[in-house]
Design an enzyme around this catalytic site. Structure first.
Site, PDB file in Angstrom:
ATOM      1  CG  PHE A 128      72.073 124.188  72.576  1.00  0.00           C
ATOM      2  CD1 PHE A 128      72.208 123.139  71.690  1.00  0.00           C
ATOM      3  CD2 PHE A 128      72.674 125.399  72.251  1.00  0.00           C
ATOM      4  CE1 PHE A 128      72.929 123.280  70.518  1.00  0.00           C
ATOM      5  CE2 PHE A 128      73.396 125.553  71.079  1.00  0.00           C
ATOM      6  CZ  PHE A 128      73.526 124.503  70.212  1.00  0.00           C
ATOM      7  CD  GLN A 240      79.010 132.598  75.801  1.00  0.00           C
ATOM      8  OE1 GLN A 240      78.626 132.574  74.638  1.00  0.00           O
ATOM      9  NE2 GLN A 240      78.259 132.207  76.803  1.00  0.00           N
ATOM     10  CG  HIS A 242      82.558 128.555  72.338  1.00  0.00           C
ATOM     11  ND1 HIS A 242      83.078 127.294  72.314  1.00  0.00           N
ATOM     12  CD2 HIS A 242      81.244 128.435  72.032  1.00  0.00           C
ATOM     13  CE1 HIS A 242      82.106 126.439  71.986  1.00  0.00           C
ATOM     14  NE2 HIS A 242      80.990 127.109  71.825  1.00  0.00           N
ATOM     15  CG  LEU A 256      82.251 127.838  67.466  1.00  0.00           C
ATOM     16  CD1 LEU A 256      82.600 128.228  68.887  1.00  0.00           C
ATOM     17  CD2 LEU A 256      80.872 128.353  67.102  1.00  0.00           C
ATOM     18  CD  GLU A 259      77.582 124.221  74.511  1.00  0.00           C
ATOM     19  OE1 GLU A 259      77.863 125.404  74.280  1.00  0.00           O
ATOM     20  OE2 GLU A 259      76.704 123.888  75.305  1.00  0.00           O
ATOM     21  NE  ARG A 290      78.348 127.950  74.449  1.00  0.00           N
ATOM     22  CZ  ARG A 290      77.768 128.526  73.409  1.00  0.00           C
ATOM     23  NH1 ARG A 290      77.719 129.841  73.327  1.00  0.00           N
ATOM     24  NH2 ARG A 290      77.246 127.797  72.450  1.00  0.00           N
ATOM     25  CG  HIS A 354      81.333 132.669  71.103  1.00  0.00           C
ATOM     26  ND1 HIS A 354      81.452 132.437  69.746  1.00  0.00           N
ATOM     27  CD2 HIS A 354      80.126 132.172  71.460  1.00  0.00           C
ATOM     28  CE1 HIS A 354      80.367 131.814  69.312  1.00  0.00           C
ATOM     29  NE2 HIS A 354      79.538 131.658  70.325  1.00  0.00           N
ATOM     30  NE  ARG A 388      75.255 134.392  72.824  1.00  0.00           N
ATOM     31  CZ  ARG A 388      75.389 133.244  72.150  1.00  0.00           C
ATOM     32  NH1 ARG A 388      74.382 132.392  72.069  1.00  0.00           N
ATOM     33  NH2 ARG A 388      76.531 132.952  71.571  1.00  0.00           N
TER      34      ARG A 388
END
Lengths: 552, 494
Positions: A128, A240, A242, A256, A259, A290, A354, A388
């Protein structure tokens, strides 16, 4: 005529519930807290939705970060999380997150969670963003659903009273201590719950923005409840965005787009067909962090290189169709439902609100600054700092859910009554909504646009001040409850205004760009690690920004 | 953000206020929504702008939480995923209604099996994980429970209850064997009609993946219903699930039946136990229809039971032997297409066998070749969709097409299981009769003179529960041909 004084409510509240631990919110953190707390005494789990169907946990696709392999290490996970968080994280909380995440994963496995495994019976992990090791455990692309299903199976086997479709509208205070909560049931009937300890696990609140990935319950009520009860909140400006949310059709805006699309090789292109990431992060391109990708996309759109729907293109059509079908089945299915075949044509994407990194200040045991009140999950602040990492939120829910539930469970017994003073102004508030004149939606729509325009990805003092003024003016309007069943919506509208105000004030307090927070009107010379600023803090007794000593 | 074009949507929405209403009623609303809006957005528009008292449930708005299941134009859907259409009707799921579109679900959800964990965290193997996964996609929307005919008339926790039991049965970490609990929850009440799979937003095949598999576990533990055991014994001893009480179909026909005229085609015929032993007259009617339409029939006399009654009831030990015998019987004759006229056999051969030949239902064969039009009988007819034809084989248009050529008037009735399947007719006759009775109510509502169907189980079972004649489509066609011949042979007047 109804006389809504405290005594009246005390006498007429439909039900009164008494328990040892009251847990508010039934997502990943709340469910985990309730499971833990129930070992210590009578536990009540209250949820605005049906248990387990609310919050963002069941929607989480990506995964759960845990150090499980010899080649990985806790210090590496800590370093990744601090770096990703622009060194605003509370190091003690990060340490616990990283150390206990594997143990909580083991709990889930013992309880029957169906995570993907390798041929050699190890939990499978994938890479990730922003992490040195592929430490993200997953259950296909429905990891959050899997965790939630596992927790709900456990809830069903424990002696936990569930109050479903019941909305907490206020925390009750006895002196300076939280002693339970006032709630409205499905019919708008008032219900009081006394508890020795209360756990706030209400999740996030990016629904205060026009475009958001959050579910309908992501209205940030817990931030407002905690604030009104006197708790201190930190870093509320840290929201955040996204990078990739849907832009079309209108009603799917913000939904969403995982990713993983970029992870599998998806390309970002502007309307001119240019692969623009080379101008923002030539090294990592689409797989940058991000915050960087979100800002790049927003810049392209602002500078007029956006698509007809005001997004940019995210294209996987160069990948073989079977790869898309196998690796991105949910994306394929969702876009097909909206008439776009991503095997043949690009998606249009734009940033979407997000996750709120800020929240109630907690100790490692989940204690807030108010006695009797604990917090865990997205409503708590400090774990993720200014940005995050993907995969850390699900881990957060389990680690701090367990800790908050345990701390609440160990709390001392309190006297078994709700003081009349605790009920305070609740009746008057509800009466005000009954006499209100503004449809809730009118307030919400204005708020969402103002927040998107003024407190979005790019912020200036002027834009934030404008947003703040809109919030202040909306606070003077009273939402209307046509029936008692609409009272809860009105409470939520007020909570959203409170949360929006906290975000705006936090953003004004932080005169630097850091992680997800970008102040275009402020230029600073320092790197995040050298920033002289710590947390912003806000409570009813004051607000400010912490100064901190940094090694030269 | 650019806003999409606005469109006007008129929706009929079911409203019910428990304080003032005895029955739900429809209200019609017209709202303006963005192009591409889902049903949920129409409800939001009604709630936000026209009537804030409208009660409905929703949360994730992305098809992942299962809160907003409701019926749109009669079919259960997730309101957040289903595109809104002008003129749509929106109703609650068929569950007890609390208010408007809100239905009672907590009772069922609370009864779904909990996972009782062992002490040590033990990671299952990849194969075990892969086996459980398809049962894990459930978002507990309860669409399946709301549409299940067995839930309606028997004591049954519902399809997702069985899905959850199977999920636990497959998990090596679960502490206890719960098969007795699954039986108490109604394992044997399922007719395997597959309605649950059709309405599931995640398309979980609960009958095949959970119910039949749980019945296999029950079978291994000696808990199969006595009447089902008797059927299995009969198949083992005779190769047939039906007792011989009269001359069977296979005893009455040669292995090759040539058509009356030129040969237009050739199919193998798989007769099945019901048409062989219980209602051979219908199969004999079929022979006449095929002869008249130029289709040669190859009918191997060594064919046996397809095994469906064993699969549906979890008694699969001798299944491989039956499959082998049937496949060999037809392969030996060199046929490339095998025709069934029993929906259950057809569904089994298509879905549970791996055959070296194509399997087609008779209604497929007849519509593909095209048939000589029969005379129209002077009746109003309705059609009962056999579950194993409609959902087991995805066939609904062909029988209607054939039927419409043979009657004066055709009238639809809602499709629903008649109660004959899944071993319920033999194992739990009261439940089967209750469902049969419901069919009779629907038949009466249509005002039809006759009921047409395409499955011997349905034919036989509905006949017991209604006073209207129940006919297989072939029988109807044959009657049409006879009528035609009668008219032709009658001297013209005048």
């Amino acid at each position: 005529m109804y006389l809504y004084n405290a005594r009246y409510i005390k006498m007429h509240a439909d039900v009164e519930v008494d328990c040892h631990v009251l847990v508010i919110g039934s997502g990943g953190a709340g469910a985990r807290a309730a499971l833990e707390a129930s070992q210590y005494g009578k536990t009540v789990l209250v949820s605005r939705t049906l248990t387990g169907k609310g919050g963002c946990t069941p929607m989480a696709e990506g995964g759960y970060n845990a150090v499980l392999r010899n080649a990985d290490s806790c210090p590496m996970h800590v370093a990744d999380t601090l770096r990703g968080g622009a060194y605003l994280n509370d190091p003690a909380l990060v340490d616990i997150l990283v150390r206990e995440s594997p143990e909580r994963m083991a709990d889930l496995i013992r309880w029957g969670a169906v995570f993907d495994v390798t041929d050699s019976r190890e939990i499978a992990q994938r890479p990730f963003g922003g992490q040195q090791f592929p430490r993200t455990c997953y259950a296909g692309d429905r990891t959050g659903h899997e965790i939630m299903a596992t927790l709900v199976e456990q809830l069903r086997s424990r002696d936990i009273e569930q109050l479903q479709e019941t909305t907490v509208i206020e925390l009750l205070l006895d002196g300076g201590r939280v002693c339970g909560a006032a709630m409205l049931d499905r019919n708008g009937g008032l219900l009081l719950c006394r508890a020795d300890a209360t756990v706030l696990a209400t999740g996030g609140g990016t629904r205060v923005y026009d475009i958001s990935t959050n579910c309908a319950a992501g209205t940030g009520d817990g931030f407002a409840l905690g604030y009104r009860a006197g708790a201190e909140l930190i870093d509320m400006e840290m929201v955040q965005f996204h990078p990739t949310g849907a832009v079309y059709p209108y009603n799917a805006r913000g939904r969403l787009i995982t990713e993983a699309v970029r992870g599998e090789g998806g390309l970002l292109l502007n309307a001119e067909g240019e692969r623009f990431m080379h101008r923002y992060d030539p090294e990592r391109m689409e797989l940058s962090t991000r915050d960087v990708v979100a800002r790049a996309i927003a810049t392209e759109i602002l500078e007029g290189r956006g698509t007809p729907h005001n997004g940019v293109y995210l294209d996987v059509s160069h990948l073989p169709a079977p790869t898309i079908e196998e690796r991105l089945p949910i994306m394929l299915e969702q876009f097909l439902a909206f008439g776009v075949d991503i095997r043949k044509e690009p998606m249009e994407v734009a940033p979407t609100a997000h996750h709120i990194m800020g929240g109630l200040r907690i100790t490692p045991s989940g204690q807030t600054t108010v006695p009797g009140l604990f917090a865990c999950g997205e409503v708590a602040g400090g774990v993720h700092g200014a940005n995050r990492l993907g995969g850390n939120a699900l881990a957060d829910t389990q680690v701090f859910g367990k800790r908050a539930g345990e701390s609440a469970g160990r709390a001392a017994k309190q006297s078994g009554a709700i003081p009349i003073s605790a009920i305070g102004a609740i009746g008057a508030r509800l009466e005000r909504f009954r006499a209100g004149s503004v449809p809730p939606i009118a307030i919400i729509e204005t708020l969402r646009r103002a927040m998107w325009d003024g407190a979005g990805i790019f912020r200036t003092e002027a834009s934030l001040t404008t947003a703040g003024e809109t919030v202040a003016s909306l606070k003077t309007r009273t939402p209307q409850a046509r029936t008692d069943r609409n009272l809860a919506e009105c409470c939520t509208v007020e909570n959203m205004l409170e949360v929006a105000g906290l975000i705006v004030r936090g953003a004004l307090l932080r005169r630097e760009s850091r992680g997800a927070h970008v102040r275009k009107d402020v230029r600073t010379a320092w790197e995040p690690a050298q920033s002289p600023y710590g947390h912003t803090f806000q409570s009813r007794s004051g607000e400010g920004i912490e100064q901190r000593e940094v090694a030269a | 953000m650019k806003e999409g074009d606005m469109v006007g949507i008129t929706a009929k929405v079911s409203r019910f206020n428990p304080e003032t209403d005895k029955e739900p009623h429809f209200e019609t609303y017209t709202v303006s929504v963005h192009d591409g809006a889902r049903v949920l957005h129409v409800l939001h528009a009604i709630h936000d702008r026209l009537d804030p008292t409208l009660a409905y449930r929703f949360c994730c708005e992305a098809g992942q939480c299962g809160s907003c299941a409701m019926r749109v134009n009669g079919e259960p859907v997730l309101a957040c995923m289903e595109e809104a259409t002008d003129g749509m009707t929106v109703e609650p799921l068929r569950l007890p209604v609390i208010r408007d579109l809100l239905v009672e679900v907590e009772g069922v959800l609370a009864r779904l099996a909990p996972f009782e964990a062992g002490e040590e965290p033990e990671i299952p193997s990849k194969e075990e994980i892969e086996a459980i996964k398809p049962l894990r996609d459930c978002i507990e929307c309860l669409s399946c429970v709301s549409e299940c005919p067995a839930v309606d008339v028997a004591s049954f926790l519902g399809p997702t209850g069985m899905r959850q039991e199977m999920r636990i049965a497959l998990d090596p970490r679960a502490k206890h064997d719960r098969i007795k609990k699954a039986i108490d929850e109604g394992l044997f009440t399922c007719t395997t009609c597959q309605r649950c799979r059709d309405v599931c937003p995640k398309k979980i095949a609960i009958p095949g993946r959970a119910i039949e598999k749980l019945r296999e576990i029950a079978n291994r533990e000696g808990l199969t219903l006595p009447r089902h055991q008797a059927v299995a014994r009969l198949i083992e001893e005779t190769g047939r699930s039906v007792d011989r009480t009269k001359a069977t179909f296979l005893e009455q026909v040669p292995e090759v039946v040539e058509p009356d005229g030129p040969v237009r085609g050739e199919v193998g015929f798989f007769v099945g136990c019901m048409y062989n032993g219980r209602v051979p007259e219908t199969a004999l009617d079929m022979i006449e229809v095929m002869k008249r339409n130029g289709i040669r029939l190859i009918i191997p006399h060594d064919q046996v039971c397809c095994g469906s009654p064993l699969i549906r009831t979890g008694q699969t030990a001798i299944l491989p032997e039956l499959k082998k015998r049937n496949i060999e019987a037809f392969a030996r004759k060199g046929v490339t297409t095998v025709m069934t006229m029993c929906a259950g056999c057809g569904s089994t051969l298509k879905n549970d066998y791996d055959t070296p030949f194509t399997v087609k239902d008779i209604t497929e064969v007849l519509t593909e070749y095209g048939i000589e039009p029969p005379a129209r009988l002077d009746v109003r007819a309705t059609y009962h969709d056999p579950c194993h034809l409609l959902r087991g084989q995805g066939i609904s248009g062909q029988p209607r097409e054939l039927l419409k050529t043979a009657v004066r008037e055709f009238v639809e009735m809602p499709s629903r299981c008649c109660g004959a399947g899944g071993g319920v007719r033999s194992g739990l006759p009261d439940e089967a009769a209750a469902l049969g009775k419901q069919r009779d109510d629907e038949i009466k509502k249509t005002g039809a003179d006759i009921v047409v169907t395409a499955c011997p189980f349905c034919e036989f079972h509905i006949r017991e529960n209604t006073d209207r004649p129940v006919k297989h489509i072939c029988t109807l066609l044959l009657e049409g041909y006879r009528e035609k011949d009668r008219k032709r042979n009658r001297p013209a007047k005048g």
